[in-house]
Enzyme design. Structure first.
Site, mmCIF file in Angstrom:
data_model
loop_
_atom_site.group_PDB
_atom_site.id
_atom_site.type_symbol
_atom_site.label_atom_id
_atom_site.label_comp_id
_atom_site.label_asym_id
_atom_site.label_seq_id
_atom_site.Cartn_x
_atom_site.Cartn_y
_atom_site.Cartn_z
ATOM 1 N N HIS A 178 0.832 -1.201 0.000
ATOM 2 C CA HIS A 178 0.000 0.000 0.000
ATOM 3 C C HIS A 178 0.866 1.250 0.000
ATOM 4 O O HIS A 178 1.604 1.488 0.951
ATOM 5 C CB HIS A 178 -0.886 -0.057 1.247
ATOM 6 C CG HIS A 178 -1.858 1.047 1.376
ATOM 7 N ND1 HIS A 178 -1.941 1.854 2.482
ATOM 8 C CD2 HIS A 178 -2.828 1.493 0.514
ATOM 9 C CE1 HIS A 178 -2.907 2.726 2.328
ATOM 10 N NE2 HIS A 178 -3.463 2.538 1.130
ATOM 11 N N HIS A 233 -0.947 10.623 -2.070
ATOM 12 C CA HIS A 233 -2.237 10.345 -1.445
ATOM 13 C C HIS A 233 -2.985 11.620 -1.058
ATOM 14 O O HIS A 233 -4.128 11.830 -1.444
ATOM 15 C CB HIS A 233 -2.038 9.469 -0.202
ATOM 16 C CG HIS A 233 -3.300 9.190 0.538
ATOM 17 N ND1 HIS A 233 -3.787 10.029 1.522
ATOM 18 C CD2 HIS A 233 -4.210 8.184 0.426
ATOM 19 C CE1 HIS A 233 -4.929 9.545 1.993
ATOM 20 N NE2 HIS A 233 -5.206 8.421 1.352
HETATM 21 O O1 G3P Z 1 -6.868 1.593 -2.408
HETATM 22 C C1 G3P Z 1 -6.918 1.192 -1.084
HETATM 23 C C2 G3P Z 1 -6.663 2.361 -0.169
HETATM 24 O O2 G3P Z 1 -5.480 2.978 -0.563
HETATM 25 C C3 G3P Z 1 -7.779 3.356 -0.174
HETATM 26 O O3 G3P Z 1 -7.647 4.310 0.839
HETATM 27 O O4 G3P Z 1 -7.110 6.516 1.728
HETATM 28 O O5 G3P Z 1 -5.341 4.769 1.612
HETATM 29 O O6 G3P Z 1 -6.161 5.859 -0.470
HETATM 30 P P1 G3P Z 1 -6.522 5.405 0.933
HETATM 31 CA CA CA Z 2 -4.949 4.691 -2.092
#
Ligand code: G3P
Ligand code: CA
Length: 255
Positions: free
Chosen positions: A25, A67
């Site tokens: 992630h 992000h």
């Molecule tokens: O795509 C999964 C996750 O990344 C979604 O939430 O806020 O981490 O972008 P966020």
């Molecule tokens: Ca994300």
């Protein structure tokens, strides 16, 4: 839906329903500044097979990987929205944040830079980071960039902004789409089915995922990839429910 790219290039096996594929992630964000080249390199060095990243647009319509809509979390003196910086301006900003001892001087990567270091065998989940800013035209710019890098395979495009996903579909109906959900909604699986989208996968916040949720989504033919799952016990529980993979910050899970 049958995506050969998925089974052959990543899982290379029969009976993929039993397989789990986890995404690093924002790269390996516990080891380097999130969504940066060092973070993606760390994830690749560890042997991840799938990476998640977020894309936005600068003022001069360049695709960058980040992000937040501002860089303030990484550099307190930067309070301007990404959409109001040119790429040249944004490349002056150090976003090493809490990793500055090791990664001082790290800047926001362009999507080009990330695509250049990610082997084509790696499954990429590219999230269009709309809302509250809405990047008009990002869908076409993204698809053009992926085509330029011959990277229209091994890809899932996701977003919390389902209108953006519809725009992607209108431009290229064969792109696998991932529907992101932050909040719990009634009968997510029926929403997906009625959405007029070629939904490949459901990406729910993991906190409300239970056996019924997974069974119902998979019953409609969707993969289920919850986010963000960092605890081993919760991960194992979700695997028992039958999820197809998770997004994780934890290298012990995403590798
Ligand atoms: O795509 C999964 C996750 O990344 C979604 O939430 O806020 O981490 O972008 P966020
Ligand atoms: Ca994300």
């Amino acid at each position: 839906m049958d995506f050969l790219w998925y089974d052959e290039a990543i899982w290379n096996k029969d009976g993929d329903d039993e397989m789990v594929l986890n995404f690093a992630h924002r790269g390996s964000l516990t080891e380097a500044p999130e969504n940066t080249i060092p973070a993606f390199q760390k994830a690749l060095e560890r042997g991840t097979k799938a990476i998640e990243l977020d894309v936005q647009l600068t003022k001069d319509k360049q695709l960058v990987v980040c992000h937040d809509h501002k860089l303030t979390r990484f550099n307190k003196s930067s309070t301007t929205l990404i959409k109001d910086y040119t790429l040249e301006e944004i490349k002056q900003i150090d976003i090493s944040g809490s990793f500055k001892d090791k990664y001082s001087g790290t800047t926001l990567p362009t999507l080009d830079e990330v695509l250049a270091i990610c082997p084509k065998s790696i499954l990429l989940n590219i999230e269009i980071k709309n809302i509250p800013v809405i990047y008009e035209g990002i869908e076409r710019l993204l698809l053009d960039k992926l085509e330029e890098y011959n990277r229209l395979d091994q890809i899932i495009i996701s977003s919390f902004d389902h209108v953006a996903l519809k725009n992607v579909q209108d431009l290229n109906p064969s792109i696998p789409l991932g529907l992101l959900f932050h909040y719990r909604i009634l009968q997510t699986w029926n929403y997906a089915e009625n959405s007029d989208l070629n939904v490949y996968s459901i990406h729910p916040n993991h906190v409300y995922v239970d056996q019924e949720f997974v069974t119902k989504c998979k019953g409609k033919g969707y993969k289920v990839f919850p986010y963000t799952v960092n605890q081993k016990e919760r991960y194992e529980e979700l695997v028992e429910y039958g999820v197809d993979g998770v997004f994780s910050n934890n290298p012990d899970i995403f590798v």
